[in-house]
Design a protein around this motif. Structure first.
Motif, short mmCIF file in Angstrom:
data_model
loop_
_atom_site.label_atom_id
_atom_site.label_comp_id
_atom_site.label_asym_id
_atom_site.label_seq_id
_atom_site.Cartn_x
_atom_site.Cartn_y
_atom_site.Cartn_z
N ARG A 53 0.83 -1.20 0.00
CA ARG A 53 0.00 0.00 0.00
C ARG A 53 0.86 1.25 0.00
O ARG A 53 1.88 1.33 0.67
CB ARG A 53 -0.89 0.01 1.24
CG ARG A 53 -1.96 -1.05 1.26
CD ARG A 53 -2.64 -1.13 2.62
NE ARG A 53 -3.18 0.16 3.03
CZ ARG A 53 -3.75 0.38 4.22
NH1 ARG A 53 -3.83 -0.62 5.10
NH2 ARG A 53 -4.23 1.56 4.54
N ALA A 54 0.45 2.24 -0.81
CA ALA A 54 1.17 3.51 -0.84
C ALA A 54 1.02 4.19 0.52
O ALA A 54 -0.08 4.21 1.09
CB ALA A 54 0.62 4.40 -1.94
N PRO A 55 2.11 4.73 1.08
CA PRO A 55 2.02 5.36 2.40
C PRO A 55 1.14 6.60 2.37
O PRO A 55 1.08 7.32 1.37
CB PRO A 55 3.47 5.71 2.71
CG PRO A 55 4.15 5.82 1.38
CD PRO A 55 3.46 4.81 0.52
N SER A 56 0.47 6.85 3.48
CA SER A 56 -0.39 8.02 3.58
C SER A 56 -0.44 8.46 5.03
O SER A 56 0.02 7.77 5.94
CB SER A 56 -1.80 7.70 3.08
OG SER A 56 -2.38 6.67 3.87
N GLY A 57 -1.01 9.63 5.26
CA GLY A 57 -1.16 10.13 6.62
C GLY A 57 0.11 10.73 7.18
O GLY A 57 1.13 10.85 6.50
N SER A 58 0.03 11.10 8.45
CA SER A 58 1.18 11.72 9.11
C SER A 58 2.30 10.71 9.31
O SER A 58 2.04 9.51 9.46
CB SER A 58 0.75 12.29 10.46
OG SER A 58 -0.25 13.27 10.32
N PRO A 59 3.54 11.18 9.34
CA PRO A 59 4.68 10.26 9.46
C PRO A 59 4.84 9.71 10.87
O PRO A 59 4.48 10.34 11.86
CB PRO A 59 5.87 11.15 9.09
CG PRO A 59 5.44 12.53 9.49
CD PRO A 59 3.97 12.59 9.18
N VAL A 60 5.40 8.50 10.93
CA VAL A 60 5.74 7.84 12.19
C VAL A 60 7.26 7.70 12.23
O VAL A 60 7.86 7.17 11.31
CB VAL A 60 5.08 6.45 12.29
CG1 VAL A 60 5.53 5.74 13.57
CG2 VAL A 60 3.56 6.57 12.24
N LEU A 61 7.86 8.18 13.31
CA LEU A 61 9.31 8.08 13.48
C LEU A 61 9.62 7.08 14.58
O LEU A 61 9.17 7.24 15.72
CB LEU A 61 9.91 9.44 13.84
CG LEU A 61 11.41 9.45 14.22
CD1 LEU A 61 12.27 8.95 13.05
CD2 LEU A 61 11.85 10.84 14.68
N LEU A 62 10.37 6.05 14.25
CA LEU A 62 10.78 5.02 15.21
C LEU A 62 12.09 5.44 15.87
O LEU A 62 13.08 5.71 15.19
CB LEU A 62 10.94 3.68 14.51
CG LEU A 62 9.70 3.17 13.77
CD1 LEU A 62 10.02 1.87 13.02
CD2 LEU A 62 8.54 2.95 14.74
N VAL A 63 12.09 5.51 17.20
CA VAL A 63 13.26 5.99 17.96
C VAL A 63 13.77 4.88 18.87
O VAL A 63 13.11 4.49 19.84
CB VAL A 63 12.89 7.22 18.81
CG1 VAL A 63 14.09 7.68 19.63
CG2 VAL A 63 12.40 8.36 17.90
N PRO A 64 14.96 4.35 18.60
CA PRO A 64 15.54 3.30 19.45
C PRO A 64 16.22 3.91 20.67
O PRO A 64 16.43 5.13 20.74
CB PRO A 64 16.56 2.65 18.52
CG PRO A 64 17.02 3.79 17.66
CD PRO A 64 15.82 4.67 17.45
N PRO A 65 16.59 3.09 21.63
CA PRO A 65 17.39 3.57 22.76
C PRO A 65 18.86 3.60 22.38
O PRO A 65 19.24 3.11 21.31
CB PRO A 65 17.13 2.52 23.84
CG PRO A 65 16.90 1.27 23.06
CD PRO A 65 16.20 1.68 21.78
N LEU A 66 19.67 4.17 23.24
CA LEU A 66 21.11 4.02 23.08
C LEU A 66 21.48 2.58 23.41
O LEU A 66 20.75 1.87 24.07
CB LEU A 66 21.84 4.96 24.04
CG LEU A 66 21.68 6.46 23.81
CD1 LEU A 66 22.47 7.23 24.86
CD2 LEU A 66 22.13 6.85 22.41
N ALA A 67 22.62 2.17 22.95
CA ALA A 67 23.19 0.83 23.21
C ALA A 67 22.53 -0.27 22.40
O ALA A 67 23.19 -1.20 21.96
CB ALA A 67 23.17 0.48 24.69
N ALA A 68 21.23 -0.23 22.20
CA ALA A 68 20.56 -1.25 21.40
C ALA A 68 20.54 -0.83 19.94
O ALA A 68 20.32 0.34 19.62
CB ALA A 68 19.13 -1.46 21.89
#
Length: 347
Positions: free
Chosen positions: A45-60
């Motif tokens: 599916r073509a992306p739509s809507g507001s963006p989602v940002l995935l934020v990892p922790p440090l070290a991992a």
């Protein structure tokens, strides 16, 4: 037949897990920051809507969001048609030892958030973060309220360190030494080395590590079970070091002083309060999480006085499992989807 096939795949092909990352395009890069737009494959599916940002922790490693095909939150979001982005901190070198928490909440995350917003046509960004990534995301948003952040989801992010049974036995010794129990070590090493981080992370699930060979033998006919173990081992083998100053701040401000439980943290004389978070927030805890148990995570709910909405959910799994375990698709990911859909509807 299935057991024989799985054994053959492990011996002849190196494993049964599909560790291919979700296709991505680099859109921004800087010190300790690579920001990717996840593109998926043709036919999705073509992306739509507001963006989602995935934020990892440090070290991992950032692959925590993309553990393996079938157990990848990144893959799940992309397949669902969401505009999905990922920030990756890369490796931490000895030369980074003077970097403190300020570097991530003043530079790395704000720049990543602004770039994601710009790349998606100026839309607000929905942050989804795991563990320490959730803590840093909230501190960033509280410190810079004008950032284009629409909502924050934290998964397995502890805010009351006295509620973590694993660290309780060490508190008397820490206080006896005036808080200097670990100081000489992380200063000499320039931080917490990646191999040490990996060993500590494995030690938190020591019972599973001990019984893992037997569990593999019992489940040789379960390809999905074997694939998950391989993917988790791959994740563990790619742990990253903590910079020295950041580790010191985590140790003294979070672990010793337990500042976060009171809703604020003092970074070099500048106090950041979680009361500055003014966006809807979803808080998810893992039922069997020993690193960030429910009580440590749930503490956050009472600290977000000015957030217009705060949801709290509990899902099965340990610290990593609640994010990307085999049951996460029907629990944690469902909570995330429901929350994001609600934000898009109300905007």
């Amino acid at each position: 037949m299935s057991a024989a096939s799985n054994v053959a795949a492990k011996v002849l092909q190196g494993g049964v897990a599909d560790l291919r990352p979700v296709p991505r395009v680099l859109i921004d890069q800087g010190p300790n920051r690579s920001v990717y737009r996840l593109t998926g494959t043709s036919g999705e599916r073509a992306p739509s809507g507001s963006p989602v940002l995935l934020v990892p922790p440090l070290a991992a490693p950032a692959l925590c969001f993309d553990l393996r095909r079938g157990c990848s939150l990144a893959e799940h979001l992309v397949e669902g048609g969401r505009r999905t982005y990922l920030v990756d901190y890369g490796n931490v070198a000895f030369s980074d030892r003077r970097l403190g928490i300020e570097h991530w909440i003043e530079e790395v995350l704000p720049r990543a958030i602004r770039k994601v917003s710009a790349d998606s046509g100026g839309q607000g960004v929905h942050v989804v973060a795991w563990c320490l990534g959730g803590i840093f995301s909230l501190l960033t948003t509280a410190d810079q309220p004008k950032l284009p952040v629409e909502s924050i989801t934290t998964i397995a992010s502890p805010f009351d360190f006295t509620a973590i049974p694993l660290v309780a036995p060490f508190r008397p010794l820490v206080e006896f030494t005036g808080g200097h129990l670990l100081t000489p070590f992380y200063r000499a090493l320039g931080g917490a080395p990646s191999y040490l981080v990996s060993k500590v992370f494995r030690a938190t699930g020591i019972s599973k590590e001990i019984t893992k060979p037997l569990a593999i033998l019992r489940n040789l006919d379960d390809r999905d079970f074997l694939a998950q173990i391989e993917a988790v081992d791959h994740f563990m083998d790619n742990m990253i070091a903590y910079p020295g100053r950041t580790f010191g701040q985590l140790y003294h401000r979070f672990f010793r002083a337990n500042d976060l439980a009171e809703g604020s943290v003092d970074l070099g004389g500048r106090v950041i309060s979680l009361s500055g978070v003014k966006v809807p927030t979803l808080v998810i805890a893992g039922e069997n999480d020993t690193i960030a148990p429910r009580r440590a995570v749930e503490r956050l709910v009472g600290l977000l006085d000015n957030a217009p909405e705060v949801r709290f959910e509990v899902a099965p799994g340990g610290h990593l499992g609640v994010l990307t375990g085999r049951r996460a698709r029907g629990t944690t990911w469902r909570f995330v989807n429901s929350f994001l859909d609600a934000q898009l509807t109300s905007s």
